[in-house]
Design a protein around this motif. Structure first.
Motif, PDB file in Angstrom:
ATOM      1  N   UNK A 169     -37.957 -22.276  48.884  1.00 52.19           N
ATOM      2  CA  UNK A 169     -37.983 -23.739  48.820  1.00 52.19           C
ATOM      3  C   UNK A 169     -39.093 -24.295  47.931  1.00 52.19           C
ATOM      4  N   UNK A 170     -40.249 -23.683  47.963  1.00 49.68           N
ATOM      5  CA  UNK A 170     -41.394 -24.252  47.265  1.00 49.68           C
ATOM      6  C   UNK A 170     -41.584 -23.704  45.862  1.00 49.68           C
ATOM      7  N   UNK A 171     -41.279 -22.433  45.638  1.00 49.00           N
ATOM      8  CA  UNK A 171     -41.677 -21.749  44.405  1.00 49.00           C
ATOM      9  C   UNK A 171     -40.886 -22.163  43.170  1.00 49.00           C
ATOM     10  N   UNK A 172     -39.723 -22.774  43.363  1.00 51.12           N
ATOM     11  CA  UNK A 172     -38.880 -23.099  42.211  1.00 51.12           C
ATOM     12  C   UNK A 172     -37.982 -21.952  41.781  1.00 51.12           C
TER      13      UNK A 172
ATOM     14  N   UNK B  21     -31.631 -29.105  48.627  1.00 46.15           N
ATOM     15  CA  UNK B  21     -32.166 -29.988  49.646  1.00 46.15           C
ATOM     16  C   UNK B  21     -33.532 -29.493  50.105  1.00 46.15           C
ATOM     17  N   UNK B  22     -34.319 -30.402  50.625  1.00 48.82           N
ATOM     18  CA  UNK B  22     -35.628 -30.041  51.155  1.00 48.82           C
ATOM     19  C   UNK B  22     -35.468 -29.055  52.305  1.00 48.82           C
ATOM     20  N   UNK B  23     -36.255 -27.976  52.259  1.00 50.67           N
ATOM     21  CA  UNK B  23     -36.232 -26.926  53.298  1.00 50.67           C
ATOM     22  C   UNK B  23     -34.877 -26.227  53.411  1.00 50.67           C
ATOM     23  N   UNK B  24     -34.078 -26.273  52.369  1.00 53.70           N
ATOM     24  CA  UNK B  24     -32.744 -25.675  52.438  1.00 53.70           C
ATOM     25  C   UNK B  24     -32.796 -24.186  52.763  1.00 53.70           C
ATOM     26  N   UNK B  25     -33.702 -23.458  52.121  1.00 52.52           N
ATOM     27  CA  UNK B  25     -33.779 -22.020  52.344  1.00 52.52           C
ATOM     28  C   UNK B  25     -34.130 -21.668  53.777  1.00 52.52           C
ATOM     29  N   UNK B  26     -35.155 -22.323  54.326  1.00 53.14           N
ATOM     30  CA  UNK B  26     -35.566 -22.041  55.701  1.00 53.14           C
ATOM     31  C   UNK B  26     -34.487 -22.453  56.689  1.00 53.14           C
ATOM     32  N   UNK B  27     -33.879 -23.601  56.477  1.00 52.17           N
ATOM     33  CA  UNK B  27     -32.836 -24.071  57.393  1.00 52.17           C
ATOM     34  C   UNK B  27     -31.628 -23.138  57.380  1.00 52.17           C
ATOM     35  N   UNK B  28     -31.305 -22.581  56.214  1.00 49.08           N
ATOM     36  CA  UNK B  28     -30.198 -21.622  56.138  1.00 49.08           C
ATOM     37  C   UNK B  28     -30.534 -20.342  56.915  1.00 49.08           C
ATOM     38  N   UNK B  29     -31.773 -19.887  56.775  1.00 51.23           N
ATOM     39  CA  UNK B  29     -32.182 -18.691  57.517  1.00 51.23           C
ATOM     40  C   UNK B  29     -32.071 -18.931  59.017  1.00 51.23           C
ATOM     41  N   UNK B  30     -32.522 -20.089  59.474  1.00 47.24           N
ATOM     42  CA  UNK B  30     -32.435 -20.415  60.896  1.00 47.24           C
ATOM     43  C   UNK B  30     -30.987 -20.507  61.360  1.00 47.24           C
ATOM     44  N   UNK B  31     -30.146 -21.091  60.526  1.00 45.42           N
ATOM     45  CA  UNK B  31     -28.747 -21.278  60.912  1.00 45.42           C
ATOM     46  C   UNK B  31     -27.972 -19.967  60.896  1.00 45.42           C
ATOM     47  N   UNK B  32     -28.100 -19.208  59.815  1.00 44.08           N
ATOM     48  CA  UNK B  32     -27.278 -18.004  59.654  1.00 44.08           C
ATOM     49  C   UNK B  32     -27.763 -16.842  60.531  1.00 44.08           C
ATOM     50  N   UNK B  33     -29.051 -16.854  60.866  1.00 41.51           N
ATOM     51  CA  UNK B  33     -29.623 -15.761  61.668  1.00 41.51           C
ATOM     52  C   UNK B  33     -30.060 -16.244  63.048  1.00 41.51           C
ATOM     53  N   UNK B  34     -29.394 -17.261  63.550  1.00 40.92           N
ATOM     54  CA  UNK B  34     -29.829 -17.856  64.807  1.00 40.92           C
ATOM     55  C   UNK B  34     -29.776 -16.883  65.980  1.00 40.92           C
ATOM     56  N   UNK B  35     -28.931 -15.853  65.874  1.00 44.77           N
ATOM     57  CA  UNK B  35     -28.856 -14.879  66.960  1.00 44.77           C
ATOM     58  C   UNK B  35     -30.187 -14.148  67.139  1.00 44.77           C
ATOM     59  N   UNK B  36     -30.881 -13.857  66.016  1.00 46.32           N
ATOM     60  CA  UNK B  36     -32.185 -13.192  66.113  1.00 46.32           C
ATOM     61  C   UNK B  36     -33.213 -14.092  66.812  1.00 46.32           C
TER      62      UNK B  36
END
Length: 251
Positions: free
Chosen positions: A71-74, A7-22
């Motif tokens: 997300x961008x690099x492939x 999905x678009x921005x999947x990597x960044x969104x996962x980082x935000x979701x899984x590390x939201x405590x930081x």
């Protein structure tokens, strides 16, 4: 087989979701600084906006780099693996540390190859809440086998390709990591390859992730571990400036 697309921005969104405590901690620190600035002496109030700017730049920089890499690099396209390996594998072992983003992609890229998936996640060792959140949201690949890094089971059939995709750095003890590589070598065909994909503890990743870089291992340490495990690096390249890919064979 139809291509599997992230999905678009999947990597960044996962980082935000899984590390939201930081990120919540960072927001709390900024809010506290804004609240206390009025009580500080005028001579040192300038420190507050400077600190807030540094915090914001650090977070934004890490997210931009993560977007670029994941997300961008492939990176998760995996066609680059097909271009680099010697022969099309008949059997692939994919090994992860509790969060598997690549098994389905590998099966999609090599549909005729057998695929065994191994997970060395140990809740007693890997206590990061981010991994627990990821495991809760993303179920394991079918028939994933739980293993211990100091006792990788000898398989009935050796693999032509073993993938360690951003996972092996979770083995924190160096001797355990060397032993793990030795046991992988014993499960590899004579002309098979191990693909090790990692961030390194270097200045590029420090600029991207600041002190988070110390969760990774240095190039020197990886090359020492690989050599002591009886493996050799037949090829190494960068996938972006932040990811290193090692192609390993038996000596």
């Amino acid at each position: 087989m139809a291509a599997i697309k992230r999905k678009s921005l999947q990597g960044v969104l996962q980082i935000l979701e899984f590390n939201r405590h930081f990120f919540l901690i960072a927001i709390g620190v900024i809010a506290s600084l804004l609240f206390t600035i009025r009580y500080l002496p005028t001579s040192i109030r300038v420190i507050v906006p400077v600190t807030i700017v540094i915090i914001c730049i650090t977070i934004l920089n890490a997210l931009i780099v993560s977007w670029y890499v994941y997300d961008w690099s492939g990176l998760y396209n995996l066609q680059w693996i097909r271009k680099r390996i010697k022969t099309i594998p008949r059997l692939i072992f994919n090994i992860h540390a509790g969060f598997d983003e690549t098994s389905a992609l590998l099966k999609n890229e090599f549909p005729d190859a057998g695929l065994k998936v191994f997970d060395f996640y140990d809740p007693a060792k890997h206590r990061e809440i981010s991994i627990k959140r990821a495991r809760k949201k993303y179920p394991p690949y079918p028939d994933t086998i739980s293993i211990e890094t100091n006792n990788f089971p000898k398989q009935d059939t050796s693999a032509d390709l073993i993938c360690l995709f951003l996972s092996a750095h979770e083995i924190r003890d160096e001797q355990e990591r060397i032993q793990f590589l030795i046991e992988l070598k014993e499960n590899l065909t004579d002309d098979g390859q191990i693909i090790l994909v990692e961030h390194l503890r270097d200045w590029r990743n420090f600029l991207a992730y600041t002190f988070g870089v110390f969760h990774f291992h240095s190039k020197l340490k990886w090359e020492r571990n690989i050599n002591l495990a009886g493996l050799c690096v037949t090829h190494q390249h960068k996938y972006t400036s932040f990811i290193s890919v090692y192609y390993l064979n038996k000596k």
